[in-house]
Motif scaffolding. Structure first.
Motif, PDB file in Angstrom:
ATOM      1  N   ILE A   1       0.888  -1.173   0.000  1.00 31.39           N
ATOM      2  CA  ILE A   1       0.000   0.000   0.000  1.00 31.39           C
ATOM      3  C   ILE A   1       0.922   1.218   0.000  1.00 31.39           C
ATOM      4  O   ILE A   1       1.276   1.747   1.056  1.00 31.39           O
ATOM      5  N   ARG A   2       1.312   1.661  -1.172  1.00 28.01           N
ATOM      6  CA  ARG A   2       2.319   2.718  -1.271  1.00 28.01           C
ATOM      7  C   ARG A   2       1.994   3.756  -2.342  1.00 28.01           C
ATOM      8  O   ARG A   2       2.831   4.600  -2.656  1.00 28.01           O
ATOM      9  N   THR A   3       0.799   3.687  -2.916  1.00 22.08           N
ATOM     10  CA  THR A   3       0.440   4.649  -3.956  1.00 22.08           C
ATOM     11  C   THR A   3      -0.060   5.930  -3.305  1.00 22.08           C
ATOM     12  O   THR A   3      -1.165   5.968  -2.753  1.00 22.08           O
ATOM     13  N   HIS A   4       0.749   6.970  -3.369  1.00 25.70           N
ATOM     14  CA  HIS A   4       0.367   8.256  -2.771  1.00 25.70           C
ATOM     15  C   HIS A   4      -0.622   8.945  -3.696  1.00 25.70           C
ATOM     16  O   HIS A   4      -0.348   9.171  -4.870  1.00 25.70           O
ATOM     17  N   GLN A   5      -1.789   9.313  -3.171  1.00 26.88           N
ATOM     18  CA  GLN A   5      -2.853   9.880  -3.984  1.00 26.88           C
ATOM     19  C   GLN A   5      -3.050  11.374  -3.749  1.00 26.88           C
ATOM     20  O   GLN A   5      -3.114  12.151  -4.692  1.00 26.88           O
ATOM     21  N   LEU A   6      -3.182  11.756  -2.486  1.00 25.10           N
ATOM     22  CA  LEU A   6      -3.490  13.146  -2.164  1.00 25.10           C
ATOM     23  C   LEU A   6      -2.761  13.554  -0.892  1.00 25.10           C
ATOM     24  O   LEU A   6      -2.343  12.709  -0.092  1.00 25.10           O
ATOM     25  N   GLY A   7      -2.650  14.861  -0.700  1.00 22.55           N
ATOM     26  CA  GLY A   7      -2.054  15.369   0.521  1.00 22.55           C
ATOM     27  C   GLY A   7      -0.541  15.256   0.517  1.00 22.55           C
ATOM     28  O   GLY A   7       0.104  15.129  -0.522  1.00 22.55           O
TER      29      GLY A   7
ATOM     30  N   LEU B   1      -1.550  15.374   6.183  1.00 18.07           N
ATOM     31  CA  LEU B   1      -2.401  14.211   5.935  1.00 18.07           C
ATOM     32  C   LEU B   1      -2.016  13.580   4.607  1.00 18.07           C
ATOM     33  O   LEU B   1      -1.972  14.275   3.581  1.00 18.07           O
ATOM     34  N   SER B   2      -1.733  12.298   4.629  1.00 15.16           N
ATOM     35  CA  SER B   2      -1.430  11.540   3.409  1.00 15.16           C
ATOM     36  C   SER B   2      -2.590  10.602   3.117  1.00 15.16           C
ATOM     37  O   SER B   2      -3.091   9.922   4.025  1.00 15.16           O
ATOM     38  N   TRP B   3      -3.013  10.575   1.843  1.00 18.15           N
ATOM     39  CA  TRP B   3      -4.054   9.644   1.403  1.00 18.15           C
ATOM     40  C   TRP B   3      -3.392   8.666   0.440  1.00 18.15           C
ATOM     41  O   TRP B   3      -2.915   9.049  -0.621  1.00 18.15           O
ATOM     42  N   LEU B   4      -3.349   7.390   0.843  1.00 22.99           N
ATOM     43  CA  LEU B   4      -2.636   6.378   0.068  1.00 22.99           C
ATOM     44  C   LEU B   4      -3.556   5.202  -0.226  1.00 22.99           C
ATOM     45  O   LEU B   4      -4.593   5.010   0.417  1.00 22.99           O
ATOM     46  N   SER B   5      -3.162   4.403  -1.218  1.00 20.16           N
ATOM     47  CA  SER B   5      -3.971   3.243  -1.575  1.00 20.16           C
ATOM     48  C   SER B   5      -3.100   2.166  -2.197  1.00 20.16           C
ATOM     49  O   SER B   5      -1.920   2.367  -2.474  1.00 20.16           O
ATOM     50  N   TRP B   6      -3.731   1.020  -2.430  1.00 15.81           N
ATOM     51  CA  TRP B   6      -3.035  -0.073  -3.126  1.00 15.81           C
ATOM     52  C   TRP B   6      -2.843   0.287  -4.588  1.00 15.81           C
ATOM     53  O   TRP B   6      -1.725   0.328  -5.104  1.00 15.81           O
ATOM     54  N   GLY B   7      -3.938   0.543  -5.289  1.00 14.70           N
ATOM     55  CA  GLY B   7      -3.851   0.874  -6.709  1.00 14.70           C
ATOM     56  C   GLY B   7      -4.142   2.336  -6.958  1.00 14.70           C
ATOM     57  O   GLY B   7      -4.666   3.045  -6.099  1.00 14.70           O
ATOM     58  N   PRO B   8      -3.804   2.847  -8.148  1.00 17.08           N
ATOM     59  CA  PRO B   8      -4.009   4.260  -8.459  1.00 17.08           C
ATOM     60  C   PRO B   8      -5.484   4.608  -8.630  1.00 17.08           C
ATOM     61  O   PRO B   8      -6.308   3.750  -8.932  1.00 17.08           O
ATOM     62  N   GLY B   9      -5.781   5.890  -8.419  1.00 16.85           N
ATOM     63  CA  GLY B   9      -7.134   6.376  -8.652  1.00 16.85           C
ATOM     64  C   GLY B   9      -7.795   6.892  -7.395  1.00 16.85           C
ATOM     65  O   GLY B   9      -7.818   6.206  -6.372  1.00 16.85           O
ATOM     66  N   VAL B  10      -8.328   8.112  -7.461  1.00 22.02           N
ATOM     67  CA  VAL B  10      -9.064   8.726  -6.357  1.00 22.02           C
ATOM     68  C   VAL B  10     -10.559   8.664  -6.676  1.00 22.02           C
ATOM     69  O   VAL B  10     -10.949   8.739  -7.835  1.00 22.02           O
ATOM     70  N   GLY B  11     -11.389   8.513  -5.665  1.00 22.34           N
ATOM     71  CA  GLY B  11     -12.828   8.401  -5.893  1.00 22.34           C
ATOM     72  C   GLY B  11     -13.238   6.992  -6.250  1.00 22.34           C
ATOM     73  O   GLY B  11     -14.120   6.785  -7.102  1.00 22.34           O
ATOM     74  N   LYS B  12     -12.657   6.008  -5.590  1.00 19.83           N
ATOM     75  CA  LYS B  12     -12.886   4.602  -5.937  1.00 19.83           C
ATOM     76  C   LYS B  12     -14.302   4.126  -5.640  1.00 19.83           C
ATOM     77  O   LYS B  12     -14.775   3.153  -6.235  1.00 19.83           O
ATOM     78  N   VAL B  13     -14.990   4.786  -4.707  1.00 20.09           N
ATOM     79  CA  VAL B  13     -16.314   4.320  -4.306  1.00 20.09           C
ATOM     80  C   VAL B  13     -17.386   4.697  -5.320  1.00 20.09           C
ATOM     81  O   VAL B  13     -18.461   4.089  -5.325  1.00 20.09           O
TER      82      VAL B  13
END
Length: 298
Positions: free
Chosen positions: A89-95, A269-281
């Motif tokens: 879980i290292r994909t930096h998305q926002l912040g 604040l860091s927002w991170l995820s497994w895969g790329p892309g914001v707004g996954k829901v």
């Protein structure tokens, strides 16, 4: 359409036929059987390529879940099978981006059980500062607002949301090419549980999942059990979710990491995820979710 595993297998079967169809059979005044076979094989392959494009239409990351039994959701990962695969879980998305792997690092594991319809997810994070007090996103509107504060769809970050450290699991059982129902199970702070779906009409009552979290020094551990057979996870007109090896669903993991700010501007604040892309829901954002494949034991 076919799943990726089916597509690859079908290609393996078709390619020898295509090769055989290209073997000369002598002069003829009519369209020969090899020519017909050649045409049909190319048509089949073109259809398979279209299916591959559909299968790879998500954000490009793929995880595999092996079967397991007896996992207890208590935040202690010692009962997890040794062969469970691990994903970063290292994909930096926002912040603010993490300073280093002491500031933040993470991985997750997944397992499943057909008898109970369970999907287990273990999220193990390195976090040098855990902040468990703060706001929680409880709706799509909240998520839009918090993402916007962190610079989503804008080149500038407006301000840092007062969010607590948290973790969320996203499930897209339909795994469809267009709009596909998506459910986000979240745990913020110590015990603030939320359910957000891609339909604004849904209530936000917690259901069909268990989660436990522990906070050892320098770490955060989240353990989830989600009922993949729950009707809540699928569209009303879809049949029950039948789990078997080869099932593919949309999936992702997101993490919020809040740290005390080093400047007068406030916390980071860091927002991170497994895969790329914001707004996954958002259900139509299929390209922002990864793929999870249920597989058999080795």
């Amino acid at each position: 359409c076919l799943h990726k595993v089916d597509v690859i297998f079908a290609c393996v079967l078709v390619m020898p036929l295509l090769h055989a169809s290209q073997i000369p059979s002598g002069p003829t005044s009519r369209r020969t059987m090899p020519q017909v076979n050649n045409f049909l094989c190319k048509l089949v392959i073109a259809s398979l390529v279209a299916c591959v494009s559909h299968a790879l239409a998500h954000n490009g990351v793929v995880a595999h879940a092996r079967p397991a039994v007896g996992i207890v959701v208590d935040g202690d990962l010692s009962d997890w099978p040794a062969d469970a695969l691990s994903y970063p879980i290292r994909t930096h998305q926002l912040g603010a981006a993490p300073v280093d792997t002491d500031d933040f690092d993470g991985h997750f594991q997944v397992a499943w059980d057909a008898a109970t319809g369970s999907l287990w997810v273990a999220v193990d994070l390195v976090d040098d500062e855990t902040i468990l007090e703060g706001a929680t996103a409880t709706s799509l509107a909240d998520m839009r607002r918090f993402f916007g504060m962190m610079g989503w769809r804008s080149s500038d970050e407006v301000e840092t949301p007062d969010l607590a450290d948290g973790c969320a699991i996203l499930i897209d059982m339909g795994h469809e090419d267009g709009d596909s129902r998506t459910v986000r199970f979240g745990l913020d702070g110590r015990d603030s549980r939320t359910v957000i779906t891609s339909s604004e009409r849904d209530g936000q009552q917690w259901r069909d999942a268990q989660v436990a979290a522990t906070f050892p020094p320098g770490r955060r551990v989240y353990e989830w059990q989600i009922n993949l057979q729950a009707a809540f996870l699928r569209e009303a007109d879809h049949p029950p979710n039948l789990l078997a090896a080869g099932t593919v669903l949309g999936f992702d993991v997101t993490v919020a990491d809040r740290d005390t700010g080093s400047t007068l501007s406030g916390d980071d604040l860091s927002w991170l995820s497994w895969g790329p892309g914001v707004g996954k829901v958002w259900g139509s954002r299929t390209s922002r979710r990864g793929d999870l494949v249920l597989i058999e034991a080795d």
